[in-house]
Enzyme design. Structure first.
Site, mmCIF file in Angstrom:
data_model
loop_
_atom_site.group_PDB
_atom_site.id
_atom_site.type_symbol
_atom_site.label_atom_id
_atom_site.label_comp_id
_atom_site.label_asym_id
_atom_site.label_seq_id
_atom_site.Cartn_x
_atom_site.Cartn_y
_atom_site.Cartn_z
ATOM 1 N N TYR A 14 126.709 -5.442 47.006
ATOM 2 C CA TYR A 14 125.319 -5.578 46.575
ATOM 3 C C TYR A 14 124.370 -5.420 47.760
ATOM 4 O O TYR A 14 123.374 -4.683 47.687
ATOM 5 C CB TYR A 14 125.134 -6.940 45.914
ATOM 6 C CG TYR A 14 123.779 -7.152 45.276
ATOM 7 C CD1 TYR A 14 123.499 -6.632 44.014
ATOM 8 C CD2 TYR A 14 122.783 -7.894 45.912
ATOM 9 C CE1 TYR A 14 122.274 -6.834 43.414
ATOM 10 C CE2 TYR A 14 121.550 -8.100 45.323
ATOM 11 C CZ TYR A 14 121.299 -7.567 44.069
ATOM 12 O OH TYR A 14 120.079 -7.761 43.477
ATOM 13 N N ASN A 19 114.756 0.029 38.787
ATOM 14 C CA ASN A 19 115.057 -1.398 38.763
ATOM 15 C C ASN A 19 116.490 -1.693 38.334
ATOM 16 O O ASN A 19 116.996 -2.783 38.595
ATOM 17 C CB ASN A 19 114.086 -2.107 37.807
ATOM 18 C CG ASN A 19 114.471 -3.543 37.553
ATOM 19 O OD1 ASN A 19 114.312 -4.409 38.396
ATOM 20 N ND2 ASN A 19 115.018 -3.806 36.367
ATOM 21 N N LYS A 57 121.540 -2.392 48.356
ATOM 22 C CA LYS A 57 120.109 -2.666 48.493
ATOM 23 C C LYS A 57 119.581 -2.234 49.859
ATOM 24 O O LYS A 57 118.464 -1.715 49.974
ATOM 25 C CB LYS A 57 119.837 -4.151 48.251
ATOM 26 C CG LYS A 57 120.177 -4.622 46.836
ATOM 27 C CD LYS A 57 119.395 -3.863 45.772
ATOM 28 C CE LYS A 57 119.614 -4.444 44.377
ATOM 29 N NZ LYS A 57 118.810 -3.764 43.341
#
Length: 248
Positions: free
Chosen positions: A156, A91, A160
Site C-alpha cells: 500500500y 480515488n 501511494k
C-alpha cells in the site's frame, strides 16, 4: 440545488466514487455543478451513488481500473454519454495488509495494479482528449502512508508513494497543454473501513494526530473540489496532506 457553479459544464470521473472518500468527492463535485461519472467495480453501488447526487448529468459506470482496456472503454462511454472529461479523480484503491516476509505475491501485485496502475490507466485514457482540448484537471487521492510508510503495508505504501511520483511527472508532461495534476494525501478518515476499528485503536490514532480527531470524507472532498476549480488554476504537481497534521 447546487451551492455554487464553479464547475458548471464540466464532466468529472471519480473512480471508487460510490462510497467513503470517493462518495464524498462525487457529492462535492456535483454540488459544484459538474456532471459526475461515478466509477466503481460494483455496478449497483455506483448506480445508487449516482442517483443520489445533486443536480443533473450524472451516471454510473462499472470498471476495474486495474484493467487498461476497461479504463479505455469507460472513458469512451463517459464521453459518449456525458461529454468530454474535464476532471479526473483517481480515488479507487484497495489494501491487502501483511508484514513483508508473509506478503503473498498476488497481494503485492493486486494492490500495485489497482492503486498505482489504475491511476496510470485512467490518466492515459483521458490524456489524449484533454491534450486536444488543451484543458483538464487530474487529482490523485493518495495517502499519508505514502509519505511516512507503515509497518504491514509495504504494498500500500509503495503504491501511494508511486502515485506521488506519477503526479509530479504527469504535471510536468502536461502543463504546457493547460492540464494540471495534483494529489491529495488523506490521513485517517472516518469511513466504512475505519468504522470497524476497536475503540482503543481509534484512541491511539487520535493521540498521533495533532488535530485530535479522525478526518471526515468532506475534509478531503473540499480540497479536491478546490483543486478541480478555477481558483486552483496555478497549482500543479503538489501533494497536499489532509491529515490533521499527522505527517508533519
Amino acid at each position: 440545488m447546487t451551492d455554487t457553479s464553479e464547475l458548471a459544464g464540466g464532466v468529472a470521473i471519480v473512480t471508487g466514487g460510490s462510497r467513503g472518500i470517493g462518495l464524498g468527492i462525487s457529492r462535492a463535485l456535483a454540488r459544484g455543478g459538474a456532471g459526475v461519472a461515478v466509477v466503481a467495480r460494483n455496478g449497483e453501488r455506483a448506480a445508487a451513488a449516482a442517483a443520489e447526487l445533486e443536480g443533473e448529468g450524472h451516471a454510473a459506470h462499472t470498471c476495474d481500473v486495474a484493467d487498461p482496456r476497461a479504463c479505455r472503454r469507460t472513458v469512451a462511454a463517459v464521453e459518449s454519454r456525458q461529454g468530454p472529461v474535464t476532471i479526473l479523480v483517481n480515488n479507487a484503491g484497495i489494501a491487502r495488509d501483511n508484514i513483508l516476509p508473509r506478503m503473498r505475491d498476488e497481494d503485492w501485485s493486486r494492490v500495485i495494479d489497482t492503486n498505482l496502475g489504475g491511476a496510470f490507466n485512467m490518466i492515459r485514457a483521458v490524456s489524449r482528449g484533454m491534450m486536444k482540448r488543451r484543458a483538464g484537471c487530474i487529482v490523485n487521492v493518495t495517502s499519508v502512508i505514502g509519505l511516512v510508510g507503515n509497518a504491514g503495508q509495504a504494498n500500500y505504501a509503495a503504491s501511494k508513494a508511486g502515485l506521488h511520483g506519477l503526479t509530479r511527472t504527469v504535471a510536468k508532461e502536461l502543463a504546457s497543454r493547460n492540464i494540471r495534476c495534483n494529489a491529495v494525501a488523506p490521513g485517517f478518515i472516518r469511513t466504512d473501513m475505519t468504522a470497524g476499528l476497536p475503540e482503543a485503536r481509534v484512541r491511539e490514532l487520535k493521540e498521533r494526530i495533532p488535530a485530535g480527531r479522525l478526518g471526515e470524507p468532506a475534509d478531503v472532498a473540499g480540497v479536491v473540489r478546490f483543486l478541480a476549480g478555477p481558483e486552483a488554476g496555478y497549482i500543479t504537481g503538489q501533494i497536499i496532506a489532509v491529515d490533521g497534521g499527522m505527517a508533519m
